[in-house]
Design a protein around this motif. Structure first.
Motif: not given
Length: 406
Positions: A70-71, A74-75, A78, A232, A242-244
């Protein structure tokens, strides 16, 4: 330096290089070894990696396996895609963007375990040594770095395999030959070595791990819709993700339809050219979708400025400057540009192609049919264009009257 190192944190994948490094560090430096394995979506069972570290004598409390999917997306992924980042016109930077995250956790775990140094398996010829170490020094200027490939004489796959055999280090490999040098995460998978070292030789058809051969992809296309918020992607076909989860879903769709294969000769930061093959199915879809969304919602000059700085931004990431002030400055500019990149994009996926079918934004579209229509309108006086053209041509007119014809 060897006397100063009592404990070292190793970026450990359980593969050929880092398994040997784990043993080599203990023998060469006489130090305690801590292993760090990141789950960034490489789609591997990481339990055997921990078991292997235990077999090689690492204490259980010194084994760190972290789910960073996820990190990572997301970080890192993206923010990079907000800039439509492409290196040298083609490469979506799948390996490059993962390295600063790994460097961050190497430094964090070193602090947590009171380690003196960190170590990695990047070679002295590659880009990753630069990325890991620039990231680490940016976050901890006092950290020591051990780069075995710059110290030992195990400078070939064959020597590494011989070392592994001598020390009973279990290595998975293709029968009869060394495996490709591969790197995988949730954004991509890369391949180097073997026949790929000759740029004129086509990759073996069985090399590709993720994507269907476009020729064998479904004969029926598939239409999807991606919703964007502040640049995003936030939902796919109406389902919030969620992003991932988003990247994973797009990877599956892209792989199914043969999207995202790349055969590239690139310029490494250390100086030589390198040939690699990549699969980036979800990223290829995201790039197309994001540009479509921006085409509707970004001001002309803002969009053009983004396109102008993108190659520089891509080079910062490729060369390992994720934590640099210059990359952070550009990121602030890029993120500011994304405040109005909101809306939905429809795409058709078909045999290696991503085709934009439409885009809309209820709140931020700058497309105004009253001005752009080819039909009769009441808001645009076409006579105004004459003065606009004359003013823009004035320097040409003056130069021409002065005898400076083009």
């Amino acid at each position: 330096m060897k006397k100063d190192v009592k404990k070292v944190v190793l970026a450990y994948s359980g593969g050929l290089d880092t398994s040997i490094i784990l043993k080599w560090l203990g023998d060469t430096y006489g130090c305690e070894v801590v292993t760090f394995t990141a789950d960034i979506g490489q789609n591997e069972d990481l339990k055997p990696v921990k078991e292997k570290a235990l077999k090689l004598g690492i204490k259980e409390e010194n084994i760190f396996t972290l789910d960073l999917r996820e990190e990572f997306v997301r970080d890192y992924v993206f923010p990079m895609f907000r800039a439509n980042t492409v290196y040298e016109g083609e490469y979506l930077l799948g390996t490059s963007i993962a390295r600063p995250l790994i460097a961050k956790y190497l430094v964090d775990i070193a602090k947590k375990t009171k380690a003196d140094a960190i170590s990695h398996g990047a070679t002295g010829k590659g880009n990753d040594q630069v990325r890991f170490e620039l990231g680490a020094y940016a976050l901890n200027p006092d950290i020591k770095v051990i780069a075995p490939w710059r110290e030992w004489d195990l400078n070939s796959r064959e020597k590494l395999l011989a070392y592994a055999g001598k020390h009973n280090i279990e290595i998975q490999q293709k029968k009869g030959k060394s495996p490709y040098s591969m790197d995988a995460n949730l954004l991509h998978i890369s391949y180097e070595g073997l026949v790929l070292e000759d740029p004129a030789v086509a990759p073996e058809s069985d090399m590709w791990r993720w994507t269907t051969d476009p020729k064998d992809a479904p004969n029926e296309s598939e239409i999807i819709e991606i919703e964007y918020k502040n640049g995003d992607p936030i939902s796919l076909n109406g389902k919030a993700l969620k992003p991932h989860e988003m990247l994973d879903a797009l990877n599956n769709l892209g792989a199914k339809h043969g999207i995202g294969r790349l055969d590239l000769v690139e310029n490494r930061y250390v100086g030589m050219k390198s040939r690699g093959c990549y699969e980036t199915p979800g990223g290829t879809i995201m790039l197309k979708a994001h540009r479509a969304m921006e085409s509707l919602t970004l001001d002309r000059e803002a969009a053009h400025l983004k396109d102008e700085i993108m190659p520089k931004y891509a080079t910062f990431i490729y060369n390992g400057y994720w934590f640099s002030p210059e990359r952070l400055m550009l990121q602030a500019l890029i993120d500011e540009s994304q405040k109005h990149v909101n809306g939905k994009v429809r795409l058709e996926l078909y045999k290696g192609n991503v085709i934009v079918l439409g885009r809309k934004s209820e709140t931020d579209s700058l497309f105004n049919a009253e001005f752009s229509t080819f039909e009769e309108d009441l808001v645009y006086d076409q006579k105004d264009a004459a003065g606009f053209i004359k003013l823009n041509a004035l320097r040409f007119i003056i130069a021409g009257k002065n005898g400076r014809s083009m």
